[in-house]
Design a protein around this motif. Structure first.
Motif, PDB file in Angstrom:
ATOM      1  N   PRO A 117      -1.803  -3.510  -9.255  1.00 27.99           N
ATOM      2  CA  PRO A 117      -2.746  -2.344  -8.841  1.00 27.99           C
ATOM      3  C   PRO A 117      -3.654  -3.225  -8.676  1.00 27.99           C
ATOM      4  CG  PRO A 117      -2.564  -2.406 -11.410  1.00 27.99           C
ATOM      5  CD  PRO A 117      -1.112  -2.817 -11.392  1.00 27.99           C
ATOM      6  N   LEU A 118      -4.584  -2.873  -7.870  1.00 23.89           N
ATOM      7  CA  LEU A 118      -6.012  -3.399  -7.177  1.00 23.89           C
ATOM      8  C   LEU A 118      -7.074  -2.703  -7.677  1.00 23.89           C
ATOM      9  CD1 LEU A 118      -4.968  -5.186  -4.510  1.00 23.89           C
ATOM     10  CD2 LEU A 118      -5.206  -5.965  -6.596  1.00 23.89           C
ATOM     11  N   SER A 119      -6.651  -1.495  -8.132  1.00 24.81           N
ATOM     12  CA  SER A 119      -8.114   0.011  -7.534  1.00 24.81           C
ATOM     13  C   SER A 119      -7.256   0.827  -9.445  1.00 24.81           C
ATOM     14  CB  SER A 119      -8.542   0.287  -6.892  1.00 24.81           C
ATOM     15  OG  SER A 119      -6.994   1.175  -6.214  1.00 24.81           O
TER      16      SER A 119
ATOM     17  N   PHE B 221       1.001  -0.629  -0.141  1.00 26.23           N
ATOM     18  CA  PHE B 221       0.137  -0.088  -0.601  1.00 26.23           C
ATOM     19  C   PHE B 221       0.652   0.951   0.252  1.00 26.23           C
ATOM     20  CE2 PHE B 221      -2.594  -3.666   2.244  1.00 26.23           C
ATOM     21  CZ  PHE B 221      -3.170  -3.381   1.771  1.00 26.23           C
ATOM     22  N   ILE B 222       0.154   2.400  -0.204  1.00 24.81           N
ATOM     23  CA  ILE B 222       1.049   3.593  -0.605  1.00 24.81           C
ATOM     24  C   ILE B 222       0.133   4.638  -0.449  1.00 24.81           C
ATOM     25  CG2 ILE B 222       2.306   5.239  -2.205  1.00 24.81           C
ATOM     26  CD1 ILE B 222       3.150   2.867  -4.249  1.00 24.81           C
ATOM     27  N   THR B 223       0.615   5.413   0.176  1.00 24.52           N
ATOM     28  CA  THR B 223       0.314   6.760   0.946  1.00 24.52           C
ATOM     29  C   THR B 223       0.566   8.197   0.785  1.00 24.52           C
ATOM     30  OG1 THR B 223      -2.011   7.781   1.564  1.00 24.52           O
ATOM     31  CG2 THR B 223      -0.267   6.741   2.699  1.00 24.52           C
ATOM     32  N   PHE B 224       0.655   9.183   0.837  1.00 28.60           N
ATOM     33  CA  PHE B 224       1.204   9.764   0.446  1.00 28.60           C
ATOM     34  C   PHE B 224       0.457  11.298   1.708  1.00 28.60           C
ATOM     35  CE2 PHE B 224       0.512   8.430  -3.969  1.00 28.60           C
ATOM     36  CZ  PHE B 224       2.170   8.664  -3.767  1.00 28.60           C
ATOM     37  N   GLY B 225       0.872  12.318   1.811  1.00 25.27           N
ATOM     38  CA  GLY B 225       1.106  13.663   2.507  1.00 25.27           C
ATOM     39  C   GLY B 225       2.187  14.352   2.928  1.00 25.27           C
ATOM     40  N   THR B 226       1.872  15.242   4.281  1.00 25.11           N
ATOM     41  CA  THR B 226       3.808  15.859   4.578  1.00 25.11           C
ATOM     42  C   THR B 226       4.080  14.486   5.252  1.00 25.11           C
ATOM     43  OG1 THR B 226       2.980  16.546   6.434  1.00 25.11           O
ATOM     44  CG2 THR B 226       2.177  17.717   5.074  1.00 25.11           C
TER      45      THR B 226
ATOM     46  N   THR C  34      -4.927  -2.606   5.359  1.00 28.32           N
ATOM     47  CA  THR C  34      -3.741  -1.931   5.796  1.00 28.32           C
ATOM     48  C   THR C  34      -3.800  -0.428   6.905  1.00 28.32           C
ATOM     49  OG1 THR C  34      -1.720   0.162   4.530  1.00 28.32           O
ATOM     50  CG2 THR C  34      -4.776   0.107   4.196  1.00 28.32           C
ATOM     51  N   ILE C  35      -2.754  -0.300   7.387  1.00 29.08           N
ATOM     52  CA  ILE C  35      -3.449   1.302   8.180  1.00 29.08           C
ATOM     53  C   ILE C  35      -3.626   2.384   7.484  1.00 29.08           C
ATOM     54  CG2 ILE C  35      -1.466  -0.262   9.957  1.00 29.08           C
ATOM     55  CD1 ILE C  35       0.310   2.119   9.529  1.00 29.08           C
ATOM     56  N   PHE C  36      -3.523   2.951   6.395  1.00 27.61           N
ATOM     57  CA  PHE C  36      -3.441   3.731   5.324  1.00 27.61           C
ATOM     58  C   PHE C  36      -5.084   4.249   5.751  1.00 27.61           C
ATOM     59  CE2 PHE C  36       0.352   3.317   3.617  1.00 27.61           C
ATOM     60  CZ  PHE C  36       1.315   3.965   4.405  1.00 27.61           C
ATOM     61  N   LYS C  37      -6.423   5.309   5.517  1.00 20.55           N
ATOM     62  CA  LYS C  37      -7.580   4.720   5.109  1.00 20.55           C
ATOM     63  C   LYS C  37      -7.802   4.970   3.570  1.00 20.55           C
ATOM     64  CE  LYS C  37      -8.094   8.223   9.847  1.00 20.55           C
ATOM     65  NZ  LYS C  37      -8.349   9.101  10.465  1.00 20.55           N
ATOM     66  N   GLU C  38      -6.461   5.562   2.418  1.00 18.08           N
ATOM     67  CA  GLU C  38      -6.672   5.933   1.594  1.00 18.08           C
ATOM     68  C   GLU C  38      -6.023   6.062   1.037  1.00 18.08           C
ATOM     69  OE1 GLU C  38      -9.792   9.266   0.007  1.00 18.08           O
ATOM     70  OE2 GLU C  38     -10.092  10.001   2.583  1.00 18.08           O
ATOM     71  N   PRO C  39      -5.636   4.046   0.527  1.00 17.30           N
ATOM     72  CA  PRO C  39      -4.072   4.051   0.005  1.00 17.30           C
ATOM     73  C   PRO C  39      -4.924   3.849  -1.330  1.00 17.30           C
ATOM     74  CG  PRO C  39      -5.613   1.998   0.917  1.00 17.30           C
ATOM     75  CD  PRO C  39      -5.731   3.426   1.240  1.00 17.30           C
ATOM     76  N   LYS C  40      -2.843   3.503  -2.188  1.00 18.56           N
ATOM     77  CA  LYS C  40      -3.191   2.850  -3.480  1.00 18.56           C
ATOM     78  C   LYS C  40      -2.608   1.433  -3.042  1.00 18.56           C
ATOM     79  CE  LYS C  40      -1.653   6.618  -6.281  1.00 18.56           C
ATOM     80  NZ  LYS C  40      -1.190   7.394  -7.288  1.00 18.56           N
TER      81      LYS C  40
ATOM     82  N   LEU D  55       4.059   7.191   1.955  1.00 21.32           N
ATOM     83  CA  LEU D  55       5.156   5.775   3.222  1.00 21.32           C
ATOM     84  C   LEU D  55       4.170   4.575   2.327  1.00 21.32           C
ATOM     85  CD1 LEU D  55       5.113   5.483   5.550  1.00 21.32           C
ATOM     86  CD2 LEU D  55       2.986   5.718   6.567  1.00 21.32           C
ATOM     87  N   PHE D  56       5.376   3.931   2.021  1.00 23.15           N
ATOM     88  CA  PHE D  56       5.111   2.243   1.963  1.00 23.15           C
ATOM     89  C   PHE D  56       4.824   1.655   3.764  1.00 23.15           C
ATOM     90  CE2 PHE D  56       8.616   3.657  -1.088  1.00 23.15           C
ATOM     91  CZ  PHE D  56       7.661   4.541  -1.735  1.00 23.15           C
ATOM     92  N   HIS D  57       3.293   0.702   2.715  1.00 19.58           N
ATOM     93  CA  HIS D  57       3.752  -0.529   3.992  1.00 19.58           C
ATOM     94  C   HIS D  57       3.050  -1.875   2.755  1.00 19.58           C
ATOM     95  CE1 HIS D  57       0.138  -1.770   6.456  1.00 19.58           C
ATOM     96  NE2 HIS D  57       1.042  -2.457   6.885  1.00 19.58           N
ATOM     97  N   GLU D  58       3.994  -2.647   3.781  1.00 21.99           N
ATOM     98  CA  GLU D  58       3.990  -3.890   2.967  1.00 21.99           C
ATOM     99  C   GLU D  58       3.479  -4.838   4.276  1.00 21.99           C
ATOM    100  OE1 GLU D  58       6.741  -6.322  -0.031  1.00 21.99           O
ATOM    101  OE2 GLU D  58       8.304  -5.622   2.108  1.00 21.99           O
ATOM    102  N   THR D  59       2.859  -5.985   3.949  1.00 17.05           N
ATOM    103  CA  THR D  59       1.587  -6.530   4.761  1.00 17.05           C
ATOM    104  C   THR D  59       0.886  -7.977   3.948  1.00 17.05           C
ATOM    105  OG1 THR D  59       0.328  -6.807   6.400  1.00 17.05           O
ATOM    106  CG2 THR D  59      -0.084  -4.998   4.710  1.00 17.05           C
TER     107      THR D  59
END
Length: 168
Positions: A107-109, A4-9, A44-50, A36-40
């Protein structure tokens, strides 16, 4: 494996990472934003990930000082050909000085695959690009045996790069 990938500050993503010390996370930034990359194996812990599925990988640790993301939009019909090409890759990058990890992400989405490579530093990546191993790994790129067939790409590919936070 899920990715999962998410972006922000940097501050916001660093807070998320700090709240989840047992997760496999990597925080990186560029001049424009942070990622922030998340491999699991789970969710995911992200709210709106790629969202992605790891279809090929090498290098166990999600670590490095420099990340290169080759973003490659592929048509639905082109997915099997594209994935087969990467499953047949030369696997020479794994032996390059400064190499940390590679993840081929389905990609899943969306339609955009990501080929993520992690390096100790930007110099290691640039040395790889100038190497015989790189030349060999990409020798079929523009051939009939490669994935150059325009019909499988929905848009032009593009590259994004990030540095480990503190190494920018």
């Amino acid at each position: 494996m899920n990715f999962f990938i998410t972006f922000g500050t940097v501050d916001y993503l660093n807070k998320i990472a700090g709240e989840h010390p047992n997760e496999k996370l990597l925080l990186m930034s560029s001049t424009d934003n942070a990622v922030l990359f998340h491999e699991t194996e789970g969710s995911t812990i992200f709210k709106e990930p790629k969202k992605y599925e790891v279809i090929d990988s090498a290098g166990g640790n999600l670590a490095g000082g420099f990340a290169v993301l080759n973003n490659i939009p592929v048509t639905p019909e082109g997915r099997p050909l594209f994935e087969n090409r990467f499953k047949q890759r030369a696997r020479q990058i794994e032996h390059e000085p400064g190499f940390s990890a590679i993840r081929v992400l389905r990609p899943l989405s969306s339609d955009t695959y990501v080929i993520l490579t992690l390096w100790d530093d930007e110099a290691s990546f640039k040395n790889w690009q100038q190497s015989k191993a790189y030349e060999n790994a990409h020798k079929k790129r523009d051939s009939e045996d490669g994935v150059k067939q325009q019909a499988i790409f929905s848009q032009p590919s593009y590259v994004t790069t990030f540095y480990a936070v503190g190494n920018e």
